[in-house]
Enzyme design. Sequence first.
Site, short mmCIF file in Angstrom:
data_model
loop_
_atom_site.label_atom_id
_atom_site.label_comp_id
_atom_site.label_asym_id
_atom_site.label_seq_id
_atom_site.Cartn_x
_atom_site.Cartn_y
_atom_site.Cartn_z
N LYS A 18 0.40 -1.17 0.20
CA LYS A 18 0.00 0.12 -0.09
C LYS A 18 0.99 1.11 0.71
CE LYS A 18 -3.60 2.12 3.25
NZ LYS A 18 -4.62 2.39 2.17
N LYS A 99 -17.48 -7.48 -6.88
CA LYS A 99 -16.56 -8.70 -6.13
C LYS A 99 -16.27 -10.21 -6.74
CE LYS A 99 -18.04 -5.98 -1.74
NZ LYS A 99 -18.31 -6.51 -0.61
N TRP A 535 -18.54 -9.57 6.47
CA TRP A 535 -16.87 -9.31 6.51
C TRP A 535 -15.96 -9.63 7.20
CZ3 TRP A 535 -19.14 -3.33 4.62
CH2 TRP A 535 -20.24 -3.99 3.13
N HIS A 614 -30.28 -0.74 3.57
CA HIS A 614 -29.77 -0.53 2.37
C HIS A 614 -29.54 -1.26 2.32
CE1 HIS A 614 -27.55 2.41 0.17
NE2 HIS A 614 -26.27 1.62 0.88
N CYS A 616 -26.81 -2.42 -1.26
CA CYS A 616 -25.67 -1.60 -2.51
C CYS A 616 -25.17 -2.74 -2.63
CB CYS A 616 -25.13 -0.53 -1.64
SG CYS A 616 -24.19 -1.01 -0.44
N HIS A 667 -20.58 7.23 -5.10
CA HIS A 667 -19.51 6.99 -6.25
C HIS A 667 -18.90 7.96 -7.29
CE1 HIS A 667 -21.76 3.70 -4.59
NE2 HIS A 667 -20.61 3.06 -4.06
N CYS A 699 -25.83 5.65 -1.64
CA CYS A 699 -25.66 4.87 -0.31
C CYS A 699 -24.66 6.22 0.58
CB CYS A 699 -24.05 4.05 -1.41
SG CYS A 699 -23.15 2.84 -0.22
N1 GLN Z 1 -24.76 3.38 6.68
C1 GLN Z 1 -24.13 3.03 5.65
C2 GLN Z 1 -23.72 3.97 5.01
O1 GLN Z 1 -24.19 5.07 5.24
C3 GLN Z 1 -24.08 2.17 4.76
C4 GLN Z 1 -23.23 2.24 4.26
C5 GLN Z 1 -22.79 1.13 3.13
O2 GLN Z 1 -24.34 0.62 2.27
N2 GLN Z 1 -22.40 0.45 2.43
O3 GLN Z 1 -22.35 5.20 5.14
ZN ZN Z 2 -24.38 1.48 0.17
#
Ligand code: GLN
Ligand code: ZN
Length: 725
Positions: A18, A99, A535, A614, A616, A667, A699
């Site tokens: 890194k 991924k 994770w 949520h 993603c 993003h 996100c």
């Molecule tokens: N609540 C988290 C954030 O807003 C959700 C992050 C994610 O979806 N990876 O950072």
């Molecule tokens: Zn997200």
Amino acid sequence: MKTYAYGFPRLGENREYKKAIESYWKKEISDYDLEQALYRIQESIIAAYQSSVDRFPVEAISGYDPMLDTAIITGVYPVNNCQEYYELCRGHQALEMTKWFNTNYHYLVPDFSSWSKPRFTLHMNIPLKFKKRFPQGIPSMIGPLTFLKLSKGIAPAPTVPSGAARFNEFLENLAEVYRQVFATVGEVHVDEPALVLDLTKDEIKACKKAYQHMAASGAKIHLLTYYDQVDFLKELYAWPAASLGLDFVRGKDYLKIIEREGFPADKILIAGVVDGRNVWRNDMKSSVQLIKRLNKKVKHLWISNAAPLFHLPITTEGQGLDPRLKEHLAFAKEKLGEIRQIADSVEQGLKVPAAKPMIFGQNKSVQKKVAGLARKDFIKKVSLEKRRKTQDKIFQLPLLPTTTIGSFPQTVDVRQKRSDVRSGKITPQEYEVYVQSKIREAVDFQERLGLDVLVHGEFERTDMVEFFAEKLEGIATTAQGWIISYGTRVYRPPIIFGDVFRPQPMTVKEIKYAQSLTSKPVKGMLTGPVTIIAWSFVREDIPIKNVAYQIALALQEEIRDYEQAGIKIVQVDEPAIRERAPIKHRQWPQYFDWAVNSFRLATNTDVATQIHTHMCYSEFGEIIDHINDMDFDVISIETTRSRADIIRHFEKIKFRRQIGLGVWDIHSPAVPTVDEMKEVARRALKVIPKKNFWINPDCGLKTRGWPETEASLKNLVTLAHQLRQ
Ligand code: GLN
Ligand code: ZN
């Protein structure tokens, strides 16, 4: 009997990888320095292999990602120097990331779509050079099937006849390039984890043909498969490979098949027995037994790891781990030692002790609670429609309510303060006051902009999983247990080793504080059981379902505390739900059973509490029924990659829940205009009834800066106002 190991982490014990690459990006070091630094890391990897095993791949270390390297070798991208290389990783034309199988490693997705007539050229000027300095070393490469299956722009699903033809054509072309590469190396380690996917007969046939072509190079091919079981092992016997690498940790039927069918006498079996995906010490006794049984059927046997070792941190030393836990752990270096130990034990007929059970971290009362769970614990007492009525009365939200996903920019000062409190430079009290000031700023900011449902900003959180891991009992965190998430980005997966419970509230203070500052509802913010599991490294001595339910019960307690504190909306994030799904579809029902139920258990609280989730980073189409089963009230979902697609899927199942399809792709640093977001919302509103639609980014905003956050959210609120009119 020989020993073999592969996939050792390239990060370096002190994250040298890194540091070198990021210094290069900052122009602090030259191309030459970078090459030297990578070279030194490679030497340390080889030294680690040499201290324990007989043979190993010499992986010319990737400058960012091996899938990109493969694309360069095969001429998909012409790259002449490091600068052009990194342009593809992080420049304006950077490749998409996704991924790698069911792991948390993200690779760069090569795109074949601009190759109307694929003609591959072999580029010699590449970052991946095969080194032949070490006679025990075997040059290595990602195989053509894996490379192609995980790329995009090739064809629609291979089940479509024209798609299959196109896939085969690409594979054939690729095989020729590989043949040329192989001819220069003589012996090659080929990674083909894609052989464990659910493949069609056609794909298998085409792939075999490709290997026959590649074998014409005369090279000895060591064909490595892992992450699951190859479903057509007997057919694979007939492929032109010098050896087959099989993952015996996940390939539960392999031993049975080999005992029944035998194993080709002209091939080496590279038996993966030491797990490369989890951190637990190997059960020596059963490994030795397995090897002894294999020895009776297999003429040439090598002992190896199962799955590459890069999913693990480098060493258990210096991690600040409790010794009672540490004695049960093995990271990459220790796993190499285990491979050696198994071979020695078998060859010298040594007696190996049985594995010691873990007694550390047991909690009888949690075990009892999980054992006592009944059907009703997973089913809400009140239907979605009735909940909606109750909640609408409480919240009185406008049509198309606006909200964000949770985090606000984690700026340098936030991270500095966190490191200050860790190092003792400031007191926990001072830190708390600081976090409160950030929360206050965030609440003021959201009120000023006119958002409807607010968040506290997550300033106190490092990472959405590590944060909870530190608060929960039964989960350990490490000081230096970094692994690469993508490129040079690293994280430290926690280790779920014992019974999980919540000794005290984890997030209530911050959320309650935020709620005290405003009359608008503030969302409580939690990470769901599946994502915490996905994770982390997870114990294997109890069913994973029980681990998930233990976490769910802890989250449920947290939600009940929110309710006591007057918090009326709670979001439980499950971004990892798709990625944690097993590779084989036949194992999906079992997985989704606990995945969905753990969410239902966690959120089975007061009916007046509005439950959000949520998700993603994934394609959700194929799991939409399971998502619906989670019985939340509102979902926000990232859709930038396949917006049209996801809308179609929601339409198909007549989705009755409230939903926010991200209208702003966070993003990208670009500020979306009102019209751009309107376009997205309009398309969604054709399918989703307006009374169910929320307006939100796709996100969390923690990687964004404040200026673009402010500008974008202003536009987002304007959009809502315009649409309401
Ligand atoms: N609540 C988290 C954030 O807003 C959700 C992050 C994610 O979806 N990876 O950072
Ligand atoms: Zn997200």
